[in-house]
Write an enzyme that holds these catalytic residues in place. Structure first.
Site, mmCIF file in Angstrom:
data_model
loop_
_atom_site.group_PDB
_atom_site.id
_atom_site.type_symbol
_atom_site.label_atom_id
_atom_site.label_comp_id
_atom_site.label_asym_id
_atom_site.label_seq_id
_atom_site.Cartn_x
_atom_site.Cartn_y
_atom_site.Cartn_z
ATOM 1 N N GLY A 1 0.722 -1.054 -0.249
ATOM 2 C CA GLY A 1 0.334 0.271 -0.131
ATOM 3 C C GLY A 1 0.560 1.302 -0.252
ATOM 4 C CB THR B 1 -6.431 -0.351 -1.531
ATOM 5 O OG1 THR B 1 -5.438 -0.863 0.202
ATOM 6 C CG2 THR B 1 -8.014 0.330 -1.599
ATOM 7 C CE1 TYR C 1 -9.302 2.305 7.915
ATOM 8 C CE2 TYR C 1 -9.943 4.551 9.058
ATOM 9 C CZ TYR C 1 -9.667 3.552 8.246
ATOM 10 O OH TYR C 1 -8.096 4.502 8.302
ATOM 11 C CE LYS D 1 -7.680 0.700 10.565
ATOM 12 N NZ LYS D 1 -5.900 0.121 10.694
HETATM 13 P P1 NAD Z 1 -3.905 1.651 1.580
HETATM 14 O O1 NAD Z 1 -4.890 1.652 1.025
HETATM 15 O O2 NAD Z 1 -2.922 1.908 0.472
HETATM 16 O O3 NAD Z 1 -2.229 0.782 1.844
HETATM 17 C C1 NAD Z 1 -3.886 -1.177 2.572
HETATM 18 C C2 NAD Z 1 -2.929 -1.488 2.313
HETATM 19 O O4 NAD Z 1 -3.271 -2.539 2.938
HETATM 20 C C3 NAD Z 1 -3.032 -2.415 0.663
HETATM 21 O O5 NAD Z 1 -1.967 -2.223 0.228
HETATM 22 C C4 NAD Z 1 -3.943 -2.952 0.335
HETATM 23 O O6 NAD Z 1 -4.338 -3.512 -0.031
HETATM 24 C C5 NAD Z 1 -4.406 -4.136 2.055
HETATM 25 N N1 NAD Z 1 -5.366 -4.719 2.639
HETATM 26 C C6 NAD Z 1 -5.613 -4.214 2.867
HETATM 27 N N2 NAD Z 1 -7.587 -5.108 3.273
HETATM 28 C C7 NAD Z 1 -6.472 -6.324 3.337
HETATM 29 C C8 NAD Z 1 -6.363 -7.544 3.557
HETATM 30 N N3 NAD Z 1 -7.883 -7.943 4.521
HETATM 31 N N4 NAD Z 1 -5.087 -8.297 3.401
HETATM 32 C C9 NAD Z 1 -4.305 -7.771 3.465
HETATM 33 N N5 NAD Z 1 -3.886 -7.192 3.123
HETATM 34 C C10 NAD Z 1 -5.151 -6.056 3.046
HETATM 35 O O7 NAD Z 1 -3.679 2.690 2.986
HETATM 36 P P2 NAD Z 1 -2.676 3.437 3.861
HETATM 37 O O8 NAD Z 1 -2.516 4.926 3.136
HETATM 38 O O9 NAD Z 1 -1.187 3.249 2.971
HETATM 39 O O10 NAD Z 1 -2.496 2.841 4.922
HETATM 40 C C11 NAD Z 1 -2.263 1.938 5.990
HETATM 41 C C12 NAD Z 1 -2.637 1.812 7.108
HETATM 42 O O11 NAD Z 1 -2.437 2.964 7.927
HETATM 43 C C13 NAD Z 1 -4.243 1.569 6.928
HETATM 44 O O12 NAD Z 1 -4.216 0.173 8.275
HETATM 45 C C14 NAD Z 1 -4.858 2.602 7.302
HETATM 46 O O13 NAD Z 1 -5.911 2.819 8.042
HETATM 47 C C15 NAD Z 1 -3.979 3.507 8.774
HETATM 48 N N6 NAD Z 1 -4.262 5.026 8.045
HETATM 49 C C16 NAD Z 1 -3.592 5.404 7.637
HETATM 50 C C17 NAD Z 1 -4.074 6.734 7.473
HETATM 51 C C18 NAD Z 1 -3.510 7.637 6.325
HETATM 52 O O14 NAD Z 1 -3.468 8.974 6.206
HETATM 53 N N7 NAD Z 1 -2.373 7.671 4.590
HETATM 54 C C19 NAD Z 1 -4.478 7.682 8.861
HETATM 55 C C20 NAD Z 1 -5.103 6.676 9.237
HETATM 56 C C21 NAD Z 1 -4.695 5.425 9.213
#
Ligand code: NAD
Ligand code: UDP
Length: 335
Positions: free
Chosen positions: A19, A44, A154, A158
């Site tokens: 991700g 994603t 979500y 979480k």
């Molecule tokens: P993203 O969508 O780019 O990355 C999430 C990754 O998890 C993706 O590669 C997706 O394919 C993988 N994934 C989803 N469900 C899965 C499953 N069941 N099994 C295996 N892989 C799975 O999002 P991101 O922005 O990189 O966020 C990463 C983490 O940080 C997430 O957990 C998100 O909740 C948390 N987060 C991100 C933000 C932000 O602003 N980017 C803010 C708060 C929390």
């Protein structure tokens, strides 16, 4: 007699490693000399995010959904759980899977951490505060979440994942730690991801209307991805478990209209702003109080929006195709 001790390089598993944030984390861990295993179901995430990492012999990627049981041969010293779609349109597309990813998936990884004696860092979120009534948000604020709304898969997922982490910690089953991440941006966000930073940049680069939901007066605080990765690693590497969640974010707060102004200043576009209805339960104000991260981890963000936004725009410009721009519309310098 000389005795030779060989110290094994640490092995780190990153769930969600393909991700946006996960791929930057894998890269930083490889640069720090770790063996890295990415586990991702590519919901994603993108193969291209980790394409360059395949050049490291210390990098392995496994296609796997964390809702399913997972066993890994060999040692694992640390597990980061970043697996979960993070963009509202993406996590609402299959809300049941989002909830299961957060509950079952986090349990799968905590069980793995227990079996391997691995330290565990959970990527939680500012969404656990919901549409907050306290501003800025401190970790002791318990939040204002609609548990039956479209964001609940979500937010509540979480929150449940945090509960699992602290249950494993209290029971002595895993050294689990929780980071509450605030809006993070940077290269490798998906152009079609639907979040505000990627939407505005892609729309401006393509000279399409800039979509603003609601009045645009709602606020967010934007953290550059390298700062976040440094914070996650500091939490993992802290010698003592903080035993409480820790906000990671950049406290500089902007309205969505201000963010649109900044994007347009960097990518001049004649595009109009298209005001759309505010999505249900969209938080009105969000800004982290990062006192705990400063004190416990010695962490604070370094990269301002004025520095991070041009870097992000340059990256998007290199990956998306865009219509030819009229002469004289070169990108201006950062403000
Ligand atoms: P993203 O969508 O780019 O990355 C999430 C990754 O998890 C993706 O590669 C997706 O394919 C993988 N994934 C989803 N469900 C899965 C499953 N069941 N099994 C295996 N892989 C799975 O999002 P991101 O922005 O990189 O966020 C990463 C983490 O940080 C997430 O957990 C998100 O909740 C948390 N987060 C991100 C933000 C932000 O602003 N980017 C803010 C708060 C929390
Ligand atoms: N938003 C917007 N236009 C868009 C995408 C999002 O005005 O094209 C708004 C959204 O309603 C929210 C803010 O920008 O108020 C941040 O949205 P994002 O999806 O990036 O993150 P989150 O709501 O999860 O903080």
């Amino acid at each position: 007699m000389l005795t030779r001790t060989t110290q094994r390089e640490k092995t780190v598993l990153v769930a969600g490693g393909a991700g946006f944030v996960g791929s930057h984390l894998c890269e930083a861990l490889l640069q720090a000399g770790r063996n890295v295993i990415s586990v991702d179901n590519y919901l994603t995430g993108l193969q291209r995010n980790i394409a360059d990492l395949r050049g490291f012999a210390r990098f392995t990627s496994i296609a796997h959904d964390i809702c399913d049981p997972l066993e890994i041969d060999g040692p694992i010293d640390a597990i980061y759980n970043l697996a979960c779609a993070a963009s509202p349109p993406a996590y609402q597309a299959d809300p049941v899977h989002t909830m299961m990813t957060n509950v079952l998936g986090t349990k799968t990884l905590l069980d793995l951490a227990e079996r391997h004696g691995a330290t565990f860092v959970q990527a939680s979120t500012s969404e656990v505060y919901g549409d907050p009534e306290q501003h800025p948000q401190r970790e002791d604020y318990r939040g204002h979440v609609n548990c039956t709304g479209p964001r609940a898969c979500y937010d509540e997922g979480k929150r449940a994942a945090e509960a699992l982490c602290f249950d494993f910690l209290r029971a002595g089953r895993a050294d689990a730690r929780v980071a509450r991440i605030f809006n993070t941006y940077g290269p490798r966000m998906r152009p079609d991801d639907g979040r505000i930073v990627s939407n505005l940049i892609v729309q401006a680069l393509k000279s399409e209307p800039l979509t603003i939901y609601g009045s645009g007066q709602q606020t967010r605080s934007f953290c550059y991805v390298s700062d976040l990765v440094r914070g996650l690693m500091a939490l993992m590497d802290a010698s003592a478990n903080p035993e409480m969640p820790i906000n990671l974010g950049n406290p500089a707060e902007f309205t969505i209209n201000e963010l649109a102004d900044k994007v347009v200043a960097l990518v001049p576009t004649g595009s109009p702003r298209l005001y759309r209805p505010l999505p249900c339960d969209d938080p009105q104000r969000r800004r982290p109080d990062i006192s705990r991260a400063r004190k416990t981890l010695g962490w604070a963000p370094d990269v301002t929006l004025a520095e991070g936004l041009p870097r992000t725009i340059d990256w998007f410009a290199s990956v998306i195709s865009r219509p030819a721009r009229p002469a004289g519309m070169a990108r201006q310098s950062a403000r």
